[in-house]
Design an enzyme around this catalytic site. Sequence first.
Site, PDB file in Angstrom:
ATOM      1  NE  ARG A   1      -4.885   1.514   2.710  1.00  0.00           N
ATOM      2  CZ  ARG A   1      -4.683   2.553   1.910  1.00  0.00           C
ATOM      3  NH1 ARG A   1      -5.186   2.560   0.689  1.00  0.00           N
ATOM      4  NH2 ARG A   1      -3.983   3.591   2.326  1.00  0.00           N
TER       5      ARG A   1
ATOM      6  CB  THR B   1      -0.909   0.009   1.240  1.00  0.00           C
ATOM      7  OG1 THR B   1      -1.681  -1.186   1.268  1.00  0.00           O
ATOM      8  CG2 THR B   1      -1.833   1.215   1.222  1.00  0.00           C
TER       9      THR B   1
ATOM     10  CB  ILE C   1       4.707  -4.764   7.856  1.00  0.00           C
ATOM     11  CG1 ILE C   1       5.232  -6.208   7.865  1.00  0.00           C
ATOM     12  CG2 ILE C   1       4.878  -4.135   6.474  1.00  0.00           C
ATOM     13  CD1 ILE C   1       4.532  -7.143   6.901  1.00  0.00           C
TER      14      ILE C   1
ATOM     15  CE  LYS D   1       0.952  -3.986   6.735  1.00  0.00           C
ATOM     16  NZ  LYS D   1       1.257  -3.152   5.538  1.00  0.00           N
TER      17      LYS D   1
ATOM     18  CE1 TYR E   1      -2.164  -4.799   5.220  1.00  0.00           C
ATOM     19  CE2 TYR E   1      -1.657  -4.482   2.903  1.00  0.00           C
ATOM     20  CZ  TYR E   1      -1.938  -3.959   4.149  1.00  0.00           C
ATOM     21  OH  TYR E   1      -1.982  -2.597   4.331  1.00  0.00           O
TER      22      TYR E   1
ATOM     23  CE1 TYR F   1     -16.032  -1.651  -6.929  1.00  0.00           C
ATOM     24  CE2 TYR F   1     -15.879  -3.464  -8.488  1.00  0.00           C
ATOM     25  CZ  TYR F   1     -16.486  -2.299  -8.063  1.00  0.00           C
ATOM     26  OH  TYR F   1     -17.538  -1.778  -8.755  1.00  0.00           O
TER      27      TYR F   1
END
Length: 297
Positions: A142, A48, A207, A165, A137, A111
Amino acid sequence: MKKRIFTGAATALITPMNDDYTVNYERLETLVEQQIKGGIDALVMCGTTGEKSTLRYDEHVKVIEVAARIADGRVPIIAGTGSNDTVYSVELCDDAAAAGADAFLMVTPYYNKTSQEGLIAHYNYIADRVRKPIILYNVPSRTGVNIKPETYKELSKHRNIIATKEASGDLSQIAKIKYLCGDDLDIYSGNDDQTVPIMSIGGLGVISVLSNILPYEMHKLCDDYLSGNINAAQAAQIKFTGIIDALFSDVNPIPIKEAMNMLGMEAGPCRLPLYPMNEGASNILSAKLKEVGLFTK
């Protein structure tokens, strides 16, 4: 036990840009070298913070190749290769591995999203076909998808799925992940402000976005905690609260690039649709940099 990729702090490195929004590969080489000399434990490329979503395929692979070449085995290079297209992710993993990546960071499908059963099928399909270990992740703010602890337990059975993560922000969920997965899944904080809290329930580090500008300090925070110097780690976590808040006062990586540019680190602009911070937020960011001993130009 599965082979561990790293312990401590990994920098989610920005992708430096020229003023015309092309990737500044020469500057990238310098930033990678500075991170390694600064004591960072691993580097995450094209996540990201690295503006993966607006990198072309050839740029994506070249950024990984440049980082791997400069690192030359001194620290692991973890490549962001997640996608909402399962087959595309496999193709990108293959090219990232050929470019020198040591592991893959794979965000949940965004999405189009999917169910928990779909997550298991998606990740197992990829894990069956790639040559390097996978760090999951989880960033539901998001992607709109959360990996549930029970899903983690199922995914942790795969030999190539070795870590996550965790950026859900839900400490209770993360504790349950540790409870269900034990040593079959390493956990890293995906949020700088939760580094010590997540290590307190079994995490192995972070991270980090902050380590773009404070690599040694984030390495030391993690090392202090994991070596038993908990008071020092707690003090550092609290000390960095203001600058972390400022770095997430706008959409990542807008503030971290702004901070790096203030410090003369030549990060360059973000690609649209990411847009520069307003003057008020920028002034607060500058003040918080000075608060931790970093002085802007």
